[in-house]
Motif scaffolding. Sequence first.
Motif, PDB file in Angstrom:
ATOM      1  N   ASN A 170      23.894  47.970  50.025  1.00 59.83           N
ATOM      2  CA  ASN A 170      24.254  46.552  50.034  1.00 59.83           C
ATOM      3  C   ASN A 170      25.198  46.232  48.874  1.00 59.83           C
ATOM      4  N   LEU A 171      24.843  46.749  47.700  1.00 56.89           N
ATOM      5  CA  LEU A 171      25.658  46.495  46.514  1.00 56.89           C
ATOM      6  C   LEU A 171      27.047  47.120  46.637  1.00 56.89           C
ATOM      7  N   ILE A 172      27.103  48.327  47.184  1.00 56.96           N
ATOM      8  CA  ILE A 172      28.403  48.996  47.330  1.00 56.96           C
ATOM      9  C   ILE A 172      29.341  48.156  48.180  1.00 56.96           C
ATOM     10  N   GLY A 173      28.833  47.611  49.307  1.00 58.56           N
ATOM     11  CA  GLY A 173      29.677  46.794  50.173  1.00 58.56           C
ATOM     12  C   GLY A 173      30.251  45.604  49.449  1.00 58.56           C
ATOM     13  N   SER A 174      29.413  44.895  48.687  1.00 58.09           N
ATOM     14  CA  SER A 174      29.885  43.716  47.955  1.00 58.09           C
ATOM     15  C   SER A 174      30.772  44.101  46.773  1.00 58.09           C
ATOM     16  N   TRP A 175      30.368  45.122  46.039  1.00 53.57           N
ATOM     17  CA  TRP A 175      31.151  45.563  44.883  1.00 53.57           C
ATOM     18  C   TRP A 175      32.555  46.006  45.287  1.00 53.57           C
ATOM     19  N   LEU A 176      32.681  46.637  46.441  1.00 57.26           N
ATOM     20  CA  LEU A 176      34.005  47.076  46.886  1.00 57.26           C
ATOM     21  C   LEU A 176      34.961  45.901  47.016  1.00 57.26           C
ATOM     22  N   ILE A 177      34.497  44.806  47.601  1.00 65.13           N
ATOM     23  CA  ILE A 177      35.359  43.637  47.776  1.00 65.13           C
ATOM     24  C   ILE A 177      35.690  43.008  46.435  1.00 65.13           C
ATOM     25  N   ILE A 178      34.685  42.843  45.577  1.00 65.26           N
ATOM     26  CA  ILE A 178      34.915  42.225  44.270  1.00 65.26           C
ATOM     27  C   ILE A 178      35.862  43.069  43.423  1.00 65.26           C
ATOM     28  N   ALA A 179      35.704  44.384  43.499  1.00 67.63           N
ATOM     29  CA  ALA A 179      36.519  45.269  42.661  1.00 67.63           C
ATOM     30  C   ALA A 179      37.955  45.390  43.160  1.00 67.63           C
ATOM     31  N   TRP A 180      38.136  45.476  44.467  1.00 64.45           N
ATOM     32  CA  TRP A 180      39.469  45.716  45.012  1.00 64.45           C
ATOM     33  C   TRP A 180      40.294  44.448  45.194  1.00 64.45           C
ATOM     34  N   ARG A 181      39.637  43.296  45.280  1.00 64.83           N
ATOM     35  CA  ARG A 181      40.374  42.056  45.523  1.00 64.83           C
ATOM     36  C   ARG A 181      41.460  41.783  44.478  1.00 64.83           C
ATOM     37  N   PRO A 182      41.175  41.948  43.171  1.00 65.57           N
ATOM     38  CA  PRO A 182      42.239  41.674  42.194  1.00 65.57           C
ATOM     39  C   PRO A 182      43.453  42.590  42.332  1.00 65.57           C
ATOM     40  N   LEU A 183      43.263  43.755  42.925  1.00 67.09           N
ATOM     41  CA  LEU A 183      44.373  44.702  43.048  1.00 67.09           C
ATOM     42  C   LEU A 183      45.252  44.416  44.266  1.00 67.09           C
ATOM     43  N   PHE A 184      44.737  43.635  45.203  1.00 69.75           N
ATOM     44  CA  PHE A 184      45.466  43.377  46.434  1.00 69.75           C
ATOM     45  C   PHE A 184      46.297  42.100  46.396  1.00 69.75           C
ATOM     46  N   PHE A 185      45.931  41.166  45.526  1.00 74.16           N
ATOM     47  CA  PHE A 185      46.615  39.881  45.523  1.00 74.16           C
ATOM     48  C   PHE A 185      47.406  39.714  44.239  1.00 74.16           C
ATOM     49  N   SER A 186      48.663  39.382  44.383  1.00 70.91           N
ATOM     50  CA  SER A 186      49.559  39.293  43.232  1.00 70.91           C
ATOM     51  C   SER A 186      49.174  38.182  42.270  1.00 70.91           C
ATOM     52  N   GLY A 187      48.405  37.195  42.747  1.00 73.63           N
ATOM     53  CA  GLY A 187      48.011  36.090  41.885  1.00 73.63           C
ATOM     54  C   GLY A 187      46.924  36.454  40.900  1.00 73.63           C
ATOM     55  N   ASN A 188      46.363  37.619  41.017  1.00 75.24           N
ATOM     56  CA  ASN A 188      45.290  38.050  40.116  1.00 75.24           C
ATOM     57  C   ASN A 188      45.825  39.044  39.099  1.00 75.24           C
ATOM     58  N   ARG A 189      45.389  38.875  37.868  1.00 73.49           N
ATOM     59  CA  ARG A 189      45.844  39.757  36.796  1.00 73.49           C
ATOM     60  C   ARG A 189      45.110  41.091  36.878  1.00 73.49           C
ATOM     61  N   LYS A 190      45.884  42.160  36.920  1.00 75.38           N
ATOM     62  CA  LYS A 190      45.308  43.501  37.019  1.00 75.38           C
ATOM     63  C   LYS A 190      45.094  44.050  35.614  1.00 75.38           C
ATOM     64  N   THR A 191      43.903  44.531  35.351  1.00 73.07           N
ATOM     65  CA  THR A 191      43.569  45.099  34.051  1.00 73.07           C
ATOM     66  C   THR A 191      43.052  46.518  34.234  1.00 73.07           C
ATOM     67  N   ALA A 192      42.946  47.226  33.116  1.00 68.38           N
ATOM     68  CA  ALA A 192      42.394  48.578  33.178  1.00 68.38           C
ATOM     69  C   ALA A 192      40.958  48.541  33.682  1.00 68.38           C
ATOM     70  N   GLY A 193      40.236  47.484  33.298  1.00 66.73           N
ATOM     71  CA  GLY A 193      38.856  47.353  33.750  1.00 66.73           C
ATOM     72  C   GLY A 193      38.752  47.172  35.250  1.00 66.73           C
ATOM     73  N   SER A 194      39.649  46.364  35.834  1.00 65.28           N
ATOM     74  CA  SER A 194      39.609  46.144  37.275  1.00 65.28           C
ATOM     75  C   SER A 194      39.955  47.417  38.040  1.00 65.28           C
ATOM     76  N   VAL A 195      40.909  48.181  37.511  1.00 63.34           N
ATOM     77  CA  VAL A 195      41.267  49.460  38.143  1.00 63.34           C
ATOM     78  C   VAL A 195      40.096  50.431  38.055  1.00 63.34           C
ATOM     79  N   LEU A 196      39.423  50.446  36.909  1.00 66.19           N
ATOM     80  CA  LEU A 196      38.285  51.346  36.721  1.00 66.19           C
ATOM     81  C   LEU A 196      37.149  50.980  37.675  1.00 66.19           C
ATOM     82  N   MET A 197      36.863  49.690  37.839  1.00 64.40           N
ATOM     83  CA  MET A 197      35.791  49.270  38.739  1.00 64.40           C
ATOM     84  C   MET A 197      36.135  49.583  40.195  1.00 64.40           C
ATOM     85  N   ALA A 198      37.407  49.433  40.549  1.00 61.29           N
ATOM     86  CA  ALA A 198      37.817  49.781  41.903  1.00 61.29           C
ATOM     87  C   ALA A 198      37.623  51.274  42.159  1.00 61.29           C
ATOM     88  N   ALA A 199      37.965  52.082  41.172  1.00 62.35           N
ATOM     89  CA  ALA A 199      37.785  53.529  41.318  1.00 62.35           C
ATOM     90  C   ALA A 199      36.299  53.882  41.395  1.00 62.35           C
TER      91      ALA A 199
END
Length: 316
Positions: free
Chosen positions: A108-137
């Motif tokens: 259950n957590l993996i499904g939700s975490w995937l969306i939360i982690a990858w969303r900032p990387l898909f939309f240009s309006g969100n600031r991409k950080t090393a932390g967001s890339v790490l969580m997506a990975a």
Amino acid sequence: MSPGATPGMPSAGRRLQLLAGVTSLLIVPFLFFGGPDWSSGPVYKSAWNLGHILLFALLTLTVRPWQWLQGWRLWLAVTSVLLAAGIVIELLQYGHDREMDVQDLLRNLIGSWLIIAWRPLFFSGNRKTAGSVLMAAFTTLLLLSELATTAQVAARQFQMNRQLPALYDFQREEPSPFWSGPLTSSQAHAPEGSKSLRINLGTETYSGVSLHNFPSDWRGFATLSLTLFNPDSQPLSVTLRINDVEHDRGDNAYSDRFNFRLDLEPGVNTFEIPLATIEQAPDQRPMDMSEIRRLGLFATRLPEPRSVYLLALALD
């Protein structure tokens, strides 16, 4: 504009939210109805479990918790809510004759975490950080681990079905994915180039082992052959039990399965049992030879612990 809003894409975001919501509503009932039960095969169970990841990814897209929270507060809130909801769901599933599985909480957590982690990387309006890339990975690795587990189960089942006429590969080091009960892989008394299974029998009312993961379609064969070695100087009687899926899902009546006494003399004992006898064992119906589910070997009320070695188990 609310936190986490995506500039320039309101209509596309709303369509995605609506689609995710409708799909979630269609999937939610399957948490409680349908799907595998305790007697279902490993591949079906493993593939079905991946549905938790899909469902909670869709629910996250529907609720869009980033509208209210950001950063670590978002992760903490979503994780806490999902853990609480997951525990409730598991308890409710248990009340609907489904098995409880703590691993579902992680899915259950993996499904939700995937969306939360990858969303900032898909939309240009969100600031991409090393932390967001790490969580997506990190969340992607969790997803790949679940997919790899299902692929491993499928590969093992494919290999197992190719081993016919043998019902078990005695060369395996670890019998637990296939057997339950007190047994270990052994070199003792085995034919040259092979291994045996040492079955430890206790003094309880029923003591033995059960083979629950094996090729289930016995059609096209005529005989079940098994060889056991009794290492003691005294004879030993054990019972061979065989049943199909229908028996597992019924009331498990003694008269609805095959039961056969094996009298083991000291040394090697080989038994050949016609499959026609097994098929006609249930009182009220023929056994379904295309869906044999369980094969057990057990002793009853032994005065002292004993051991016996299973050397061969095959169809002919």
